[in-house]
Scaffold this motif. Sequence first.
Motif, short mmCIF file in Angstrom:
data_model
loop_
_atom_site.label_atom_id
_atom_site.label_comp_id
_atom_site.label_asym_id
_atom_site.label_seq_id
_atom_site.Cartn_x
_atom_site.Cartn_y
_atom_site.Cartn_z
N PRO A 69 -20.66 9.37 26.30
CA PRO A 69 -19.45 9.45 26.70
C PRO A 69 -18.94 10.71 26.99
N ASN A 103 -29.69 18.28 22.74
CA ASN A 103 -29.04 17.19 23.38
C ASN A 103 -30.04 16.37 24.27
N ILE A 131 -26.37 4.34 23.14
CA ILE A 131 -25.13 5.35 23.27
C ILE A 131 -25.67 6.69 22.71
N TYR A 132 -25.46 7.75 23.30
CA TYR A 132 -25.93 9.15 22.44
C TYR A 132 -24.48 9.59 22.09
N ASP A 133 -24.36 10.04 20.94
CA ASP A 133 -22.97 10.39 20.32
C ASP A 133 -23.07 12.07 20.29
N SER A 134 -22.41 12.63 21.03
CA SER A 134 -22.31 14.09 20.96
C SER A 134 -21.12 14.64 21.42
N PHE A 135 -20.49 15.46 20.62
CA PHE A 135 -19.39 16.26 20.93
C PHE A 135 -19.46 17.21 22.06
N SER A 138 -15.44 13.88 16.46
CA SER A 138 -14.57 14.86 17.09
C SER A 138 -13.17 14.34 17.32
N SER A 185 -19.53 15.43 25.52
CA SER A 185 -18.45 14.70 25.58
C SER A 185 -17.34 15.84 26.48
N ASP A 217 -23.01 17.35 15.35
CA ASP A 217 -22.73 17.28 16.72
C ASP A 217 -22.17 15.85 16.97
N SER A 218 -21.04 15.45 17.04
CA SER A 218 -20.75 14.00 17.28
C SER A 218 -19.37 13.90 17.92
N PHE A 219 -19.13 12.90 18.91
CA PHE A 219 -17.87 12.57 19.88
C PHE A 219 -17.26 11.83 18.88
#
Lengths: 209, 209
Positions: free
Chosen positions: B116, B101, B158-162, A165, B165, A160-162
Amino acid sequence: MVPFKRENAKKRLSGMMSRAEREEFITIMLNDVVNTLLQSEADRVMVLSRTPAGTEHMPQEVEVMLSDKDLNGSINEDLLPTVGEPLIIVMADMPLLKAQNINDVLRMDGDIVLCPGRKGGTNLMYLREPKKFRTAYHGLSFMEHLRRAQEMGMKTEIYDSFYVSADIDEEEDLVELLLHGKGSGSREYLERRGFRLRTENGYVGVERV
Amino acid sequence: MVPFKRENAKKRLSGMMSRAEREEFITIMLNDVVNTLLQSEADRVMVLSRTPAGTEHMPQEVEVMLSDKDLNGSINEDLLPTVGEPLIIVMADMPLLKAQNINDVLRMDGDIVLCPGRKGGTNLMYLREPKKFRTAYHGLSFMEHLRRAQEMGMKTEIYDSFYVSADIDEEEDLVELLLHGKGSGSREYLERRGFRLRTENGYVGVERV
């Protein structure tokens, strides 16, 4: 491994970039991705390209494999049958990729790890045994890759990564690169070419000045 | 904590949904987010709402705080000054949020954690000491929150998550919910109302049948 096609790339950016610019832009994004991979814990970095164009100035440690087949053809027929160690496939158009993303994925224990791109794409794929799998990129590939993995009884994980993505396909995707791509060559390219954020009624877009 | 405004919500979906549908849809998305929070390791779950409408059928353990100020006003004037423990603020329109998350963020050690959203939004914010910070939602809030935190010398992560987002603002965002929202009430709502994926020339969109 990064598949790469330079010729007439990123057609959906045609409204804001000439063909020559799009080809330059995809090459710079490839360089960003390759540099990130080189900073990660990955042992080897390879580019699988249609033609030598765009790969001439890669750092020396990057292996370049040429194949003039289409994306799935080059991966499934020319690459995967030859690979005897775990493999990560990342797309060339994700300049927000971080070395941490690659390191995270290398520590996961699935037979396959998939990372969603926007709108059904597969932006990153980890294969523990590449010889056993065949890719199906284009369209809703994420669902198709999931389905194939489950059909084959593979232990499947989703990462799971922005940043992973956020591939750059459409004009509005440039917003993410301008906002979050500080330090990348591709963001610098956009700035040099006059691309700017534009805020209107609280909504954010991109304009070229 | 989830801020919630039901009245005439999600205006950018007006082309595909009536006002009544948009108000129903945001309420169902809120319920998805609240249920995810209840499954997480968060101690308490609160909704900060303009009006009671839409919050009547929340699970009993959810606290509802009413404030008729705008988003930043209600958070900064009515909520933050009263909170003496760490707080996570998540938006109501992110039905892909996972309990994982929230648990990941709770384990991070920043004074502030920001996640973000697409196009410069801040979809999740963790504040170790809520009394010390003031939010600036709308527009490019992610950059503004980063700037404020750095100005105040806060340890910023910063937390990176699709999944985090992917807020649902525009028609094309519905693609992500249809693709990745299996099991959520809001995806079921879309299906019940005739929303379907449409693939054309390899590009994915949404249609209503």
